[in-house]
Design a protein around this motif. Structure first.
Motif, PDB file in Angstrom:
ATOM      1  N   UNK A  86      40.567  66.079  82.635  1.00 35.78           N
ATOM      2  CA  UNK A  86      40.524  66.751  83.937  1.00 35.78           C
ATOM      3  C   UNK A  86      39.334  67.737  83.997  1.00 35.78           C
ATOM      4  N   UNK A  87      39.062  68.411  82.908  1.00 38.96           N
ATOM      5  CA  UNK A  87      37.934  69.350  82.859  1.00 38.96           C
ATOM      6  C   UNK A  87      36.625  68.614  83.133  1.00 38.96           C
ATOM      7  N   UNK A  88      36.411  67.518  82.425  1.00 38.73           N
ATOM      8  CA  UNK A  88      35.176  66.750  82.600  1.00 38.73           C
ATOM      9  C   UNK A  88      35.074  66.216  84.018  1.00 38.73           C
ATOM     10  N   UNK A  89      36.210  65.735  84.575  1.00 34.58           N
ATOM     11  CA  UNK A  89      36.203  65.219  85.946  1.00 34.58           C
ATOM     12  C   UNK A  89      35.885  66.305  86.962  1.00 34.58           C
TER      13      UNK A  89
ATOM     14  N   UNK B 217      35.324  80.049  83.167  1.00 31.81           N
ATOM     15  CA  UNK B 217      34.323  79.747  82.132  1.00 31.81           C
ATOM     16  C   UNK B 217      33.267  78.732  82.570  1.00 31.81           C
ATOM     17  N   UNK B 218      33.406  78.190  83.758  1.00 28.93           N
ATOM     18  CA  UNK B 218      32.411  77.241  84.241  1.00 28.93           C
ATOM     19  C   UNK B 218      32.285  76.024  83.343  1.00 28.93           C
ATOM     20  N   UNK B 219      31.037  75.577  83.116  1.00 32.10           N
ATOM     21  CA  UNK B 219      30.808  74.372  82.300  1.00 32.10           C
ATOM     22  C   UNK B 219      30.477  74.704  80.852  1.00 32.10           C
ATOM     23  N   UNK B 220      30.896  75.877  80.419  1.00 26.77           N
ATOM     24  CA  UNK B 220      30.558  76.357  79.068  1.00 26.77           C
ATOM     25  C   UNK B 220      30.906  75.348  77.978  1.00 26.77           C
ATOM     26  N   UNK B 221      31.973  74.575  78.150  1.00 22.21           N
ATOM     27  CA  UNK B 221      32.432  73.677  77.081  1.00 22.21           C
ATOM     28  C   UNK B 221      32.124  72.210  77.357  1.00 22.21           C
ATOM     29  N   UNK B 222      31.290  71.938  78.353  1.00 21.09           N
ATOM     30  CA  UNK B 222      31.060  70.537  78.715  1.00 21.09           C
ATOM     31  C   UNK B 222      30.345  69.754  77.616  1.00 21.09           C
ATOM     32  N   UNK B 223      29.522  70.451  76.823  1.00 22.81           N
ATOM     33  CA  UNK B 223      28.812  69.752  75.737  1.00 22.81           C
ATOM     34  C   UNK B 223      29.394  70.072  74.357  1.00 22.81           C
ATOM     35  N   UNK B 224      30.541  70.740  74.329  1.00 22.81           N
ATOM     36  CA  UNK B 224      31.143  71.119  73.047  1.00 22.81           C
ATOM     37  C   UNK B 224      31.746  69.908  72.351  1.00 22.81           C
ATOM     38  N   UNK B 225      31.970  70.051  71.051  1.00 23.08           N
ATOM     39  CA  UNK B 225      32.639  69.015  70.273  1.00 23.08           C
ATOM     40  C   UNK B 225      34.039  68.776  70.866  1.00 23.08           C
ATOM     41  N   UNK B 226      34.422  67.526  70.961  1.00 27.24           N
ATOM     42  CA  UNK B 226      35.680  67.175  71.642  1.00 27.24           C
ATOM     43  C   UNK B 226      36.890  67.849  70.994  1.00 27.24           C
ATOM     44  N   UNK B 227      36.962  67.847  69.669  1.00 24.35           N
ATOM     45  CA  UNK B 227      38.124  68.459  69.000  1.00 24.35           C
ATOM     46  C   UNK B 227      38.170  69.962  69.245  1.00 24.35           C
ATOM     47  N   UNK B 228      37.012  70.598  69.179  1.00 22.03           N
ATOM     48  CA  UNK B 228      36.957  72.039  69.439  1.00 22.03           C
ATOM     49  C   UNK B 228      37.359  72.322  70.889  1.00 22.03           C
ATOM     50  N   UNK B 229      36.858  71.489  71.790  1.00 19.40           N
ATOM     51  CA  UNK B 229      37.111  71.666  73.220  1.00 19.40           C
ATOM     52  C   UNK B 229      38.601  71.514  73.528  1.00 19.40           C
ATOM     53  N   UNK B 230      39.215  70.496  72.974  1.00 16.01           N
ATOM     54  CA  UNK B 230      40.647  70.283  73.224  1.00 16.01           C
ATOM     55  C   UNK B 230      41.473  71.449  72.706  1.00 16.01           C
TER      56      UNK B 230
END
Length: 565
Positions: free
Chosen positions: A190-193, A224-237
């Motif tokens: 949902x975040x990415x969408x 936080x806006x798009x701060x985590x859009x390029x983060x590692x998936x495991x860290x992001x989750x």
């Protein structure tokens, strides 16, 4: 605390056993040993107040017909210094006991003395009991199954508390395992969408589709806006779960609190993994020869749990299953925290898991009889005679909070406890909101409010409820008075049976019966305008009735209003 029904049952047991002993001594009965005498309340009013089938229980040993044995027991019985007034034989050999009115008057003395404690008993002797209920998946809002389980579990805990047990109410937070992984994936998608558009990622097929997932991520994006859009998936989750899970738990806590459900302990499943209790429990099972390894996984042997197939405990990727964590959780309840009795409330769809969990306890060397599971059936909501699926307020599927908003906390709790846990429950939303005698909770609350209004009116005329020592209780002899007092005398026994059967629906039925008996008394017996001594006696009966209704409603965490329109 005093239990009049228990006292009378004990008197009956003693006089019966003494009579049999005397009959044996007189050689009217052969030598025999009776460990217990079963005492029941006859269904038919004409068969006395209590009854025993002891004559039928000893027929083979005594080598006599049950009725003949019953007549021998009656002939030798000594009822002096008891409440027993008459003893007779009925049917094939039942012995019926009719009581004097004195036990009713003594009941009123007990109620007047114990007041808010009346009905509390001590069959638990401080035994440590844990009641675990609701334990909803924290990845979403509370649903109807959680709502019914909450009302049932909370009332069972209250009944056990009133019965003398040391009760702990517990909520298991399922914050580990597959559902949390799925929660993280759903939030991430949902975040990415929201940042890149729906075409940017395919939402997981088994993901959580609820609007709450989208709402969490909308709020996150605002912060936080798009701060985590390029983060590692495991860290992001992990970031998303750490953000959303506490908010869900806060909403669950607040929702349950507004429903009158509060817990002593919120137990995190994660702690079982961090403390290595899951690994330790698996080692105990392995050391006891209860596990097997095949296909790269660890399995609980089917022979241990009475199954034809083994049950996986640790997957071939090294991650323990929820079943493994659940076994460790129950071991923690018994061995780490020392509970003498554990009660779980589960939806009926978990019925297949009951035998497995009991067998797993036995495999660990824990007595499986110390674990009880109350299974409860589903709830169907009806509005205007049709199944209701949408909330009037939100237009979405009905949550616990929507239900409480629509009909009120009191009605929800009363209706959810109106039927045995194993019965399907059809919840009539229109009836629950109705302010009339058709609505059972309104009917009971109105009886309490009517009493309070009556006492307030009489007090305004300078007449207050007298001290019971100044009341001639023997003046209470009308049928409606005696029936009402008898019903009040049954309350401690209702608490006892509810505790023994884990069935609080007895109490909702009981308090409706009290209200019905009171309304019959109110319509047949005047209080104001009667001769002073009789007025005082009836005032005392009215006040005792108020006490009992309030005590039952307090036990069910339902309000006892003093005024109703």
């Amino acid at each position: 605390m005093k239990n009049m029904s228990e006292k009378i049952r004990q008197q009956i047991k003693e006089v019966v056993l003494n009579s049999i002993t005397k009959a044996i001594k007189n050689q009217e009965l052969p030598l025999l040993e009776i460990k217990d005498v079963s005492i029941e309340v006859p269904r038919e009013k004409g068969y006395g107040d209590f009854s025993t089938n002891v004559a039928m229980q000893i027929t083979k040993i005594a080598r006599k017909a049950p009725r003949q044995i019953a007549e021998i027991i009656i002939k030798n019985i000594d009822t002096r210094e008891t409440y027993i007034e008459e003893v007779d034989c009925a049917g094939p050999g039942f012995i019926n006991f009719s009581l004097s009115r004195q036990y009713l008057y003594d009941t009123m003395n007990i109620i007047a003395e114990e007041k808010g404690d009346y009905g509390h008993i001590n069959i638990g002797n401080g035994r440590k009991v844990m009641v675990e209920y609701v334990s909803a998946n924290p990845t979403g809002p509370l649903h109807m199954g959680n709502a019914r389980g909450g009302a049932l579990g909370d009332c069972i805990a209250s009944v056990l508390d009133a019965a003398g047990y040391a009760v702990t109410r517990e909520y298991l937070i399922n914050d580990a395992g597959n559902q949390i992984e799925k929660f993280g994936k759903s939030l991430e998608a949902r975040y990415i969408q929201l940042i890149k558009g729906e075409a940017a990622i395919v939402f997981p097929e088994d993901g959580y589709q609820g609007e709450d997932i989208t709402e969490h991520m909308r709020e996150f994006v605002k912060a936080y806006g798009d701060k985590y859009i390029d983060a590692d998936s495991e860290q992001r989750k992990k970031v998303f779960v750490d953000y959303a899970l506490p908010r869900n738990l806060k909403a669950i806590r607040e929702g349950l609190a507004s429903y009158g459900v509060e817990f002593d302990v919120w137990f995190s499943e994660q702690t079982l993994h961090r403390s290595n209790e899951v690994a330790e429990t698996l080692k105990v099972l392995t050391d006891r020869g209860c596990t097997a390894e095949h296909d790269g996984a660890l399995w609980l042997k089917g022979s241990v749990i009475g199954s034809e197939k083994d049950e996986v405990l640790v997957r071939n990727n090294g991650i323990p299953t929820y079943f493994a964590a659940d076994i460790a959780y129950h071991r923690n309840k018994f061995e780490t925290r020392g509970f003498d009795w554990v009660i779980n409330l589960w939806g009926a769809d978990h019925h297949g898991h009951v035998a497995r969990m009991k067998a797993s306890m036995a495999a660990l060397g824990i007595n499986p009889d110390k674990l009880d599971v109350v299974l409860f059936q589903l709830v169907r909501l009806y509005r205007n005679g049709e199944v209701a699926r949408m909330s009037k307020r939100t237009g979405k599927s009905i949550s616990l909070m929507d239900l409480v908003d629509e009909v009120g906390r009191d009605a929800v709790r009363f209706f959810f406890n109106a039927k045995a846990s194993g019965s399907h429950l059809d919840f009539d939303l229109d009836l629950a909101a109705k302010q009339s005698n058709e609505n059972p909770v309104y009917y009971v609350q109105y009886a309490h409010a009517r009493i309070c209004s009556m006492l307030k009116l009489i007090a305004s005329e300078g007449v207050t409820v007298p001290d019971i020592k100044d009341v001639r209780l023997e003046l209470l002899k009308a049928d409606e008075e005696l029936v009402l007092i008898k019903k009040l005398s049954e309350y401690p026994d209702e608490v006892r049976i509810s505790a023994e059967t884990l069935e609080p629906s007895r109490l909702t039925r009981y308090v409706q019966d009290v209200a019905a008996c009171f309304h019959s008394f109110y319509n047949a017996c005047k209080v104001r305008g009667e001769e002073e001594e009789l007025m005082k006696s009836r005032l005392m009966l009215v006040d005792c009735t108020r006490t009992v209704i309030r005590n039952v409603l307090d036990l069910l965490s339902i309000s006892a209003p003093e005024r109703m329109e």
